[in-house]
Design a protein around this motif. Structure first.
Motif, PDB file in Angstrom:
ATOM      1  N   TRP A   1      28.114  34.979  63.323  1.00 36.97           N
ATOM      2  CA  TRP A   1      28.332  34.900  64.772  1.00 36.97           C
ATOM      3  C   TRP A   1      28.771  36.233  65.389  1.00 36.97           C
ATOM      4  N   ASN A   2      28.573  37.350  64.708  1.00 31.41           N
ATOM      5  CA  ASN A   2      29.094  38.625  65.213  1.00 31.41           C
ATOM      6  C   ASN A   2      28.564  38.991  66.596  1.00 31.41           C
ATOM      7  N   GLU A   3      27.339  38.545  66.931  1.00 28.03           N
ATOM      8  CA  GLU A   3      26.811  38.832  68.261  1.00 28.03           C
ATOM      9  C   GLU A   3      27.322  37.860  69.317  1.00 28.03           C
ATOM     10  N   GLN A   4      27.868  36.735  68.881  1.00 31.89           N
ATOM     11  CA  GLN A   4      28.391  35.749  69.830  1.00 31.89           C
ATOM     12  C   GLN A   4      29.893  35.919  70.070  1.00 31.89           C
ATOM     13  N   ILE A   5      30.642  36.291  69.068  1.00 30.06           N
ATOM     14  CA  ILE A   5      32.101  36.284  69.170  1.00 30.06           C
ATOM     15  C   ILE A   5      32.612  37.158  70.321  1.00 30.06           C
ATOM     16  N   PRO A   6      32.175  38.418  70.473  1.00 32.83           N
ATOM     17  CA  PRO A   6      32.707  39.214  71.589  1.00 32.83           C
ATOM     18  C   PRO A   6      32.332  38.638  72.950  1.00 32.83           C
TER      19      PRO A   6
ATOM     20  N   GLU B   1      18.024  36.440  66.251  1.00 33.94           N
ATOM     21  CA  GLU B   1      16.767  37.018  66.730  1.00 33.94           C
ATOM     22  C   GLU B   1      16.835  37.406  68.207  1.00 33.94           C
ATOM     23  N   LYS B   2      17.434  36.552  69.033  1.00 28.38           N
ATOM     24  CA  LYS B   2      17.557  36.831  70.470  1.00 28.38           C
ATOM     25  C   LYS B   2      18.976  36.501  70.924  1.00 28.38           C
ATOM     26  N   PRO B   3      19.957  37.308  70.496  1.00 30.51           N
ATOM     27  CA  PRO B   3      21.358  36.973  70.778  1.00 30.51           C
ATOM     28  C   PRO B   3      21.682  36.914  72.266  1.00 30.51           C
ATOM     29  N   GLU B   4      21.074  37.781  73.073  1.00 34.38           N
ATOM     30  CA  GLU B   4      21.393  37.769  74.504  1.00 34.38           C
ATOM     31  C   GLU B   4      20.957  36.451  75.147  1.00 34.38           C
ATOM     32  N   VAL B   5      19.768  35.982  74.786  1.00 25.48           N
ATOM     33  CA  VAL B   5      19.274  34.720  75.334  1.00 25.48           C
ATOM     34  C   VAL B   5      20.144  33.565  74.848  1.00 25.48           C
TER      35      VAL B   5
ATOM     36  N   ASP C   1      30.976  10.490  73.152  1.00 25.55           N
ATOM     37  CA  ASP C   1      31.143  10.423  74.601  1.00 25.55           C
ATOM     38  C   ASP C   1      31.481  11.773  75.222  1.00 25.55           C
ATOM     39  N   VAL C   2      31.109  12.861  74.520  1.00 25.48           N
ATOM     40  CA  VAL C   2      31.299  14.210  75.071  1.00 25.48           C
ATOM     41  C   VAL C   2      29.923  14.845  75.258  1.00 25.48           C
ATOM     42  N   PRO C   3      29.831  15.887  76.098  1.00 24.59           N
ATOM     43  CA  PRO C   3      28.534  16.542  76.283  1.00 24.59           C
ATOM     44  C   PRO C   3      27.996  17.139  74.987  1.00 24.59           C
ATOM     45  N   VAL C   4      26.693  16.993  74.796  1.00 20.34           N
ATOM     46  CA  VAL C   4      26.009  17.507  73.604  1.00 20.34           C
ATOM     47  C   VAL C   4      24.841  18.375  74.041  1.00 20.34           C
ATOM     48  N   LEU C   5      24.784  19.590  73.501  1.00 18.19           N
ATOM     49  CA  LEU C   5      23.680  20.506  73.746  1.00 18.19           C
ATOM     50  C   LEU C   5      23.052  20.877  72.413  1.00 18.19           C
ATOM     51  N   THR C   6      21.712  20.849  72.342  1.00 16.68           N
ATOM     52  CA  THR C   6      21.019  21.405  71.182  1.00 16.68           C
ATOM     53  C   THR C   6      20.285  22.665  71.623  1.00 16.68           C
ATOM     54  N   ILE C   7      20.391  23.719  70.807  1.00  7.95           N
ATOM     55  CA  ILE C   7      19.681  24.974  71.041  1.00  7.95           C
ATOM     56  C   ILE C   7      18.847  25.261  69.804  1.00  7.95           C
ATOM     57  N   ASN C   8      17.540  25.340  69.969  1.00 11.93           N
ATOM     58  CA  ASN C   8      16.674  25.565  68.816  1.00 11.93           C
ATOM     59  C   ASN C   8      15.595  26.580  69.136  1.00 11.93           C
ATOM     60  N   GLY C   9      15.202  27.337  68.124  1.00 12.81           N
ATOM     61  CA  GLY C   9      14.059  28.204  68.262  1.00 12.81           C
ATOM     62  C   GLY C   9      12.790  27.382  68.360  1.00 12.81           C
ATOM     63  N   THR C  10      11.854  27.836  69.168  1.00 11.83           N
ATOM     64  CA  THR C  10      10.603  27.083  69.320  1.00 11.83           C
ATOM     65  C   THR C  10       9.766  27.108  68.049  1.00 11.83           C
ATOM     66  N   LEU C  11      10.069  28.019  67.109  1.00 12.78           N
ATOM     67  CA  LEU C  11       9.325  28.096  65.858  1.00 12.78           C
ATOM     68  C   LEU C  11       9.972  27.292  64.742  1.00 12.78           C
ATOM     69  N   GLU C  12      11.006  26.524  65.064  1.00 12.56           N
ATOM     70  CA  GLU C  12      11.553  25.587  64.083  1.00 12.56           C
ATOM     71  C   GLU C  12      10.475  24.545  63.749  1.00 12.56           C
ATOM     72  N   PRO C  13      10.544  23.932  62.563  1.00  5.40           N
ATOM     73  CA  PRO C  13       9.574  22.886  62.224  1.00  5.40           C
ATOM     74  C   PRO C  13       9.624  21.726  63.223  1.00  5.40           C
TER      75      PRO C  13
ATOM     76  N   THR D   1      15.671  25.567  74.318  1.00  8.72           N
ATOM     77  CA  THR D   1      14.976  26.285  73.257  1.00  8.72           C
ATOM     78  C   THR D   1      14.993  27.779  73.543  1.00  8.72           C
ATOM     79  N   VAL D   2      14.881  28.548  72.467  1.00  9.68           N
ATOM     80  CA  VAL D   2      14.769  30.008  72.545  1.00  9.68           C
ATOM     81  C   VAL D   2      13.374  30.360  72.038  1.00  9.68           C
ATOM     82  N   VAL D   3      12.553  30.874  72.929  1.00 10.31           N
ATOM     83  CA  VAL D   3      11.137  31.078  72.640  1.00 10.31           C
ATOM     84  C   VAL D   3      10.932  32.104  71.528  1.00 10.31           C
TER      85      VAL D   3
END
Length: 271
Positions: free
Chosen positions: A41-46, A255-259, A211-223, A244-246
């Motif tokens: 998570w080094n690109e996410q932590i800061p 692969e696309k930390p900013e997105v 009963d809490v909000p749920v978000l899924t984030i996946n690459g579009t190239l996942e199976p 999704t992250v294209v």
């Protein structure tokens, strides 16, 4: 802001577990994927620590955390850590194995969870059935049985580009980084040692209880199986949505930390 490097430790019911603790504000916990450690998570932590308190553990048996010597569950380890810190409820963010830890924890310790984000994961009930992943699993078993750790690491890195790309299609620094972390974790273990992990089961039928909000984030190239499972998760919980992250695979945060960061921060700010 740079990533804090000083790991803290707490004594669990079975050895010391390590974690990074940085930033201030509402709590976000980052759970890494299998065989690596909190540095995933080094690109996410800061980016997150500019607005939130961020805790990034090394899961038991990984990185700087102790191996298991008796039965344990990932969710219980995380619950112990949060109670030790008198922290929470937290937003839990997990990738792959970390995503399973997230859904395990919200099912088993719901009072500690404010929201859920999974990436490359659905619940612990999900299993790949396609030929590509069956072959990967067979290669894992073959290389480990032969004591061929370098061969095992080669197989591990095949997941980065996935089935429909080659290693040349992905920044080589990603593979080098994952390989170093995985080699470090594998060095903590011995061939044939007992697996003490106890799986949380029957998670699909219990999803409506979340009963809490749920978000899924996946690459579009996942199976397709993984993307379908993520959609099933968000359809089944009362408050779920998918992003999704294209053109990324199993590690969109690398692969696309900013997105990835933008999607995650938008979700956190909406809570």
């Amino acid at each position: 802001m740079t990533v804090a490097s000083e790991l803290s430790r707490f004594t669990s019911t079975d050895g010391e577990l390590a974690y990074l603790d940085t930033g201030t504000g509402d709590l976000v916990v980052l759970l890494h994927s299998g065989y690596v450690d909190h540095r995933l998570w080094n690109e996410q932590i800061p980016a997150l620590a500019a607005e939130y308190r961020v805790i990034a553990p090394d899961v038991r048996g990984h990185g700087s955390s102790a191996n298991a010597s008796k039965p344990f569950r990932w969710a219980d380890d995380l619950a112990q850590l949060l109670r030790h810190l008198d922290a929470g409820p937290a937003v839990l963010v997990g990738l792959s194995m970390g995503g399973v830890i997230v859904t395990d924890t919200v099912l088993e310790h719901p009072e500690l969870v404010r929201a859920v984000v999974t990436c490359g994961a659905a619940t612990g009930d999900f299993q790949y059935t396609d030929p590509y992943h069956k072959e990967i699993q067979a290669e894992y078993a073959r290389t480990l049985a032969a004591g061929d750790i370098q061969g095992w690491l080669d197989v591990f890195l095949r997941v980065v580009p996935g089935e429909h790309r080659t290693a040349e299609d992905v920044d080589p620094a990603i593979g080098l980084r994952l390989r170093e972390m995985a080699a470090n974790t594998m060095a903590k273990h011995t061939l044939g040692e007992k697996d003490w992990h106890v799986r949380v089961t029957d998670s699909w039928p219990r999803l409506p209880q979340i009963d809490v909000p749920v978000l899924t984030i996946n690459g579009t190239l996942e199976p397709a199986e993984m993307l379908d499972a993520a959609q099933r998760l968000t359809r089944t919980v009362p408050n779920g949505r998918s992003e999704t992250v294209v053109d990324t695979g199993h590690y969109p945060n690398l692969e696309k930390p900013e997105v990835f960061n933008e999607i995650l921060l938008d979700f956190l700010r909406s809570l």
